[in-house]
Design a protein around this motif. Structure first.
Motif, PDB file in Angstrom:
ATOM      1  N   ALA A 100     -15.673  15.002   3.019  1.00  0.00           N
ATOM      2  CA  ALA A 100     -15.354  14.622   1.644  1.00  0.00           C
ATOM      3  C   ALA A 100     -14.282  13.547   1.629  1.00  0.00           C
ATOM      4  O   ALA A 100     -13.288  13.653   2.340  1.00  0.00           O
ATOM      5  CB  ALA A 100     -14.893  15.837   0.852  1.00  0.00           C
ATOM      6  N   HIS A 101     -14.521  12.498   0.837  1.00  0.00           N
ATOM      7  CA  HIS A 101     -13.566  11.406   0.627  1.00  0.00           C
ATOM      8  C   HIS A 101     -13.152  11.424  -0.842  1.00  0.00           C
ATOM      9  O   HIS A 101     -14.009  11.459  -1.715  1.00  0.00           O
ATOM     10  CB  HIS A 101     -14.222  10.048   0.908  1.00  0.00           C
ATOM     11  CG  HIS A 101     -14.617   9.841   2.330  1.00  0.00           C
ATOM     12  ND1 HIS A 101     -15.721  10.431   2.898  1.00  0.00           N
ATOM     13  CD2 HIS A 101     -14.052   9.084   3.298  1.00  0.00           C
ATOM     14  CE1 HIS A 101     -15.824  10.033   4.156  1.00  0.00           C
ATOM     15  NE2 HIS A 101     -14.824   9.222   4.425  1.00  0.00           N
ATOM     16  N   HIS A 102     -11.846  11.378  -1.095  1.00  0.00           N
ATOM     17  CA  HIS A 102     -11.345  11.372  -2.468  1.00  0.00           C
ATOM     18  C   HIS A 102     -10.401  10.185  -2.638  1.00  0.00           C
ATOM     19  O   HIS A 102      -9.378  10.103  -1.949  1.00  0.00           O
ATOM     20  CB  HIS A 102     -10.617  12.679  -2.785  1.00  0.00           C
ATOM     21  CG  HIS A 102     -11.480  13.880  -2.568  1.00  0.00           C
ATOM     22  ND1 HIS A 102     -12.414  14.277  -3.489  1.00  0.00           N
ATOM     23  CD2 HIS A 102     -11.568  14.732  -1.523  1.00  0.00           C
ATOM     24  CE1 HIS A 102     -13.039  15.344  -3.030  1.00  0.00           C
ATOM     25  NE2 HIS A 102     -12.560  15.642  -1.832  1.00  0.00           N
ATOM     26  N   ALA A 103     -10.727   9.272  -3.547  1.00  0.00           N
ATOM     27  CA  ALA A 103      -9.909   8.087  -3.805  1.00  0.00           C
ATOM     28  C   ALA A 103      -8.876   8.402  -4.881  1.00  0.00           C
ATOM     29  O   ALA A 103      -9.171   9.063  -5.874  1.00  0.00           O
ATOM     30  CB  ALA A 103     -10.793   6.929  -4.258  1.00  0.00           C
ATOM     31  N   THR A 104      -7.668   7.914  -4.668  1.00  0.00           N
ATOM     32  CA  THR A 104      -6.593   8.156  -5.624  1.00  0.00           C
ATOM     33  C   THR A 104      -5.554   7.038  -5.551  1.00  0.00           C
ATOM     34  O   THR A 104      -5.620   6.189  -4.667  1.00  0.00           O
ATOM     35  CB  THR A 104      -5.943   9.544  -5.339  1.00  0.00           C
ATOM     36  OG1 THR A 104      -4.979   9.815  -6.336  1.00  0.00           O
ATOM     37  CG2 THR A 104      -5.317   9.605  -3.974  1.00  0.00           C
ATOM     38  N   ASN A 105      -4.630   7.040  -6.479  1.00  0.00           N
ATOM     39  CA  ASN A 105      -3.498   6.112  -6.488  1.00  0.00           C
ATOM     40  C   ASN A 105      -3.947   4.657  -6.338  1.00  0.00           C
ATOM     41  O   ASN A 105      -3.403   3.913  -5.524  1.00  0.00           O
ATOM     42  CB  ASN A 105      -2.496   6.461  -5.385  1.00  0.00           C
ATOM     43  CG  ASN A 105      -1.916   7.839  -5.524  1.00  0.00           C
ATOM     44  OD1 ASN A 105      -2.641   8.804  -5.795  1.00  0.00           O
ATOM     45  ND2 ASN A 105      -0.631   7.964  -5.337  1.00  0.00           N
ATOM     46  N   ILE A 106      -4.909   4.238  -7.113  1.00  0.00           N
ATOM     47  CA  ILE A 106      -5.461   2.889  -7.031  1.00  0.00           C
ATOM     48  C   ILE A 106      -4.531   1.922  -7.761  1.00  0.00           C
ATOM     49  O   ILE A 106      -4.260   2.094  -8.952  1.00  0.00           O
ATOM     50  CB  ILE A 106      -6.880   2.834  -7.625  1.00  0.00           C
ATOM     51  CG1 ILE A 106      -7.793   3.808  -6.876  1.00  0.00           C
ATOM     52  CG2 ILE A 106      -7.422   1.407  -7.596  1.00  0.00           C
ATOM     53  CD1 ILE A 106      -9.109   4.085  -7.572  1.00  0.00           C
ATOM     54  N   VAL A 107      -4.047   0.919  -7.025  1.00  0.00           N
ATOM     55  CA  VAL A 107      -3.141  -0.070  -7.580  1.00  0.00           C
ATOM     56  C   VAL A 107      -3.723  -1.457  -7.318  1.00  0.00           C
ATOM     57  O   VAL A 107      -3.959  -1.822  -6.164  1.00  0.00           O
ATOM     58  CB  VAL A 107      -1.729   0.028  -6.945  1.00  0.00           C
ATOM     59  CG1 VAL A 107      -0.807  -1.048  -7.504  1.00  0.00           C
ATOM     60  CG2 VAL A 107      -1.146   1.414  -7.157  1.00  0.00           C
ATOM     61  N   ILE A 108      -3.975  -2.197  -8.374  1.00  0.00           N
ATOM     62  CA  ILE A 108      -4.455  -3.577  -8.228  1.00  0.00           C
ATOM     63  C   ILE A 108      -3.216  -4.453  -8.155  1.00  0.00           C
ATOM     64  O   ILE A 108      -2.511  -4.646  -9.147  1.00  0.00           O
ATOM     65  CB  ILE A 108      -5.375  -3.960  -9.399  1.00  0.00           C
ATOM     66  CG1 ILE A 108      -6.584  -3.007  -9.440  1.00  0.00           C
ATOM     67  CG2 ILE A 108      -5.812  -5.424  -9.265  1.00  0.00           C
ATOM     68  CD1 ILE A 108      -7.427  -3.134 -10.680  1.00  0.00           C
ATOM     69  N   ARG A 109      -2.942  -4.981  -6.979  1.00  0.00           N
ATOM     70  CA  ARG A 109      -1.708  -5.737  -6.754  1.00  0.00           C
ATOM     71  C   ARG A 109      -1.829  -7.179  -7.213  1.00  0.00           C
ATOM     72  O   ARG A 109      -0.878  -7.745  -7.710  1.00  0.00           O
ATOM     73  CB  ARG A 109      -1.327  -5.674  -5.287  1.00  0.00           C
ATOM     74  CG  ARG A 109      -1.123  -4.225  -4.825  1.00  0.00           C
ATOM     75  CD  ARG A 109      -0.823  -4.155  -3.384  1.00  0.00           C
ATOM     76  NE  ARG A 109       0.616  -3.927  -3.265  1.00  0.00           N
ATOM     77  CZ  ARG A 109       1.257  -3.900  -2.122  1.00  0.00           C
ATOM     78  NH1 ARG A 109       0.614  -4.143  -1.007  1.00  0.00           N
ATOM     79  NH2 ARG A 109       2.532  -3.659  -2.090  1.00  0.00           N
ATOM     80  N   THR A 110      -3.004  -7.766  -7.003  1.00  0.00           N
ATOM     81  CA  THR A 110      -3.271  -9.135  -7.416  1.00  0.00           C
ATOM     82  C   THR A 110      -4.671  -9.173  -7.987  1.00  0.00           C
ATOM     83  O   THR A 110      -5.589  -8.617  -7.398  1.00  0.00           O
ATOM     84  CB  THR A 110      -3.211 -10.106  -6.200  1.00  0.00           C
ATOM     85  OG1 THR A 110      -1.948  -9.968  -5.555  1.00  0.00           O
ATOM     86  CG2 THR A 110      -3.413 -11.538  -6.626  1.00  0.00           C
ATOM     87  N   LEU A 111      -4.824  -9.828  -9.135  1.00  0.00           N
ATOM     88  CA  LEU A 111      -6.150  -9.969  -9.736  1.00  0.00           C
ATOM     89  C   LEU A 111      -6.311 -11.396 -10.210  1.00  0.00           C
ATOM     90  O   LEU A 111      -5.580 -11.858 -11.090  1.00  0.00           O
ATOM     91  CB  LEU A 111      -6.324  -8.989 -10.898  1.00  0.00           C
ATOM     92  CG  LEU A 111      -7.651  -9.049 -11.645  1.00  0.00           C
ATOM     93  CD1 LEU A 111      -8.836  -8.815 -10.696  1.00  0.00           C
ATOM     94  CD2 LEU A 111      -7.669  -8.033 -12.773  1.00  0.00           C
ATOM     95  N   GLU A 112      -7.236 -12.104  -9.570  1.00  0.00           N
ATOM     96  CA  GLU A 112      -7.572 -13.469  -9.949  1.00  0.00           C
ATOM     97  C   GLU A 112      -9.008 -13.474 -10.457  1.00  0.00           C
ATOM     98  O   GLU A 112      -9.639 -12.422 -10.530  1.00  0.00           O
ATOM     99  CB  GLU A 112      -7.392 -14.388  -8.738  1.00  0.00           C
ATOM    100  CG  GLU A 112      -5.959 -14.384  -8.213  1.00  0.00           C
ATOM    101  CD  GLU A 112      -5.800 -15.083  -6.874  1.00  0.00           C
ATOM    102  OE1 GLU A 112      -6.805 -15.598  -6.337  1.00  0.00           O
ATOM    103  OE2 GLU A 112      -4.673 -15.098  -6.357  1.00  0.00           O
ATOM    104  N   LEU A 113      -9.541 -14.615 -10.779  1.00  0.00           N
ATOM    105  CA  LEU A 113     -10.906 -14.697 -11.317  1.00  0.00           C
ATOM    106  C   LEU A 113     -11.949 -14.099 -10.390  1.00  0.00           C
ATOM    107  O   LEU A 113     -12.853 -13.401 -10.834  1.00  0.00           O
ATOM    108  CB  LEU A 113     -11.274 -16.143 -11.627  1.00  0.00           C
ATOM    109  CG  LEU A 113     -10.590 -16.760 -12.838  1.00  0.00           C
ATOM    110  CD1 LEU A 113     -10.982 -18.227 -12.969  1.00  0.00           C
ATOM    111  CD2 LEU A 113     -10.923 -15.992 -14.105  1.00  0.00           C
ATOM    112  N   ASP A 114     -11.827 -14.372  -9.093  1.00  0.00           N
ATOM    113  CA  ASP A 114     -12.862 -13.917  -8.159  1.00  0.00           C
ATOM    114  C   ASP A 114     -12.294 -13.259  -6.903  1.00  0.00           C
ATOM    115  O   ASP A 114     -12.975 -13.119  -5.900  1.00  0.00           O
ATOM    116  CB  ASP A 114     -13.772 -15.081  -7.771  1.00  0.00           C
ATOM    117  CG  ASP A 114     -13.023 -16.204  -7.068  1.00  0.00           C
ATOM    118  OD1 ASP A 114     -11.772 -16.147  -6.974  1.00  0.00           O
ATOM    119  OD2 ASP A 114     -13.685 -17.150  -6.616  1.00  0.00           O
ATOM    120  N   ARG A 115     -11.033 -12.822  -6.973  1.00  0.00           N
ATOM    121  CA  ARG A 115     -10.387 -12.222  -5.808  1.00  0.00           C
ATOM    122  C   ARG A 115      -9.353 -11.208  -6.284  1.00  0.00           C
ATOM    123  O   ARG A 115      -8.664 -11.428  -7.279  1.00  0.00           O
ATOM    124  CB  ARG A 115      -9.707 -13.304  -4.983  1.00  0.00           C
ATOM    125  CG  ARG A 115      -9.145 -12.829  -3.674  1.00  0.00           C
ATOM    126  CD  ARG A 115      -8.590 -14.031  -2.874  1.00  0.00           C
ATOM    127  NE  ARG A 115      -8.064 -13.604  -1.610  1.00  0.00           N
ATOM    128  CZ  ARG A 115      -6.881 -13.045  -1.426  1.00  0.00           C
ATOM    129  NH1 ARG A 115      -6.083 -12.839  -2.448  1.00  0.00           N
ATOM    130  NH2 ARG A 115      -6.470 -12.679  -0.223  1.00  0.00           N
TER     131      ARG A 115
END
Length: 127
Positions: free
Chosen positions: A67-82
């Motif tokens: 079992a894999h459980h994803a948590t604590n998701i932080v988007i550090r940088t968000l550009e148009l395509d990256r």
């Protein structure tokens, strides 16, 4: 907000596809030229390419947690395509052992949507 939601969904989908063994769907998660770095693990390596990753993971006995459980998701940088994304994962092994991993991802956006282009998995060890 739409991109942020799509990125969170992508990170969450990883666990579902891996836990169900849906190797034929890995293109929904990764680019064709994915670089997946698990060198911090005991038997880890750096795997290059979606086809090789899918073939390796489909090998009977491959050491995936059940079992894999994803948590604590932080988007550090968000550009148009990256995007640069940091997240945690909790894995439950076949004998009930639980482990924690930190994922450091580089994502790219294409006509098909967001995909992971580079992933580094770092096993969390006690301090």
């Amino acid at each position: 907000m739409e991109d942020r939601f799509a990125i969170h969904e992508l990170i969450a989908l990883y666990g579902h596809l891996i836990d169900e063994g849906e190797w034929h769907r890995l293109g929904e998660l990764f680019t064709d030229d994915i670089v997946f770095d698990t060198s911090a693990f005991e038997h880890g390596e750096i795997t290059e390419g979606l086809a090789r990753l899918a073939a390796d993971w489909a090998t009977p006995g491959w050491p995936h947690p059940v079992a894999h459980h994803a948590t604590n998701i932080v988007i550090r940088t968000l550009e148009l395509d990256r995007a640069e994304v940091l997240s945690k994962g909790i894995g439950v092994g076949r004998k009930g052992r639980v482990g924690s991993v930190t994922y450091r991802d580089t994502l790219v956006k294409s006509a098909a949507g967001w995909r992971i282009k580079h992933r580094v998995a770092q096993l969390q060890r006690g301090r």
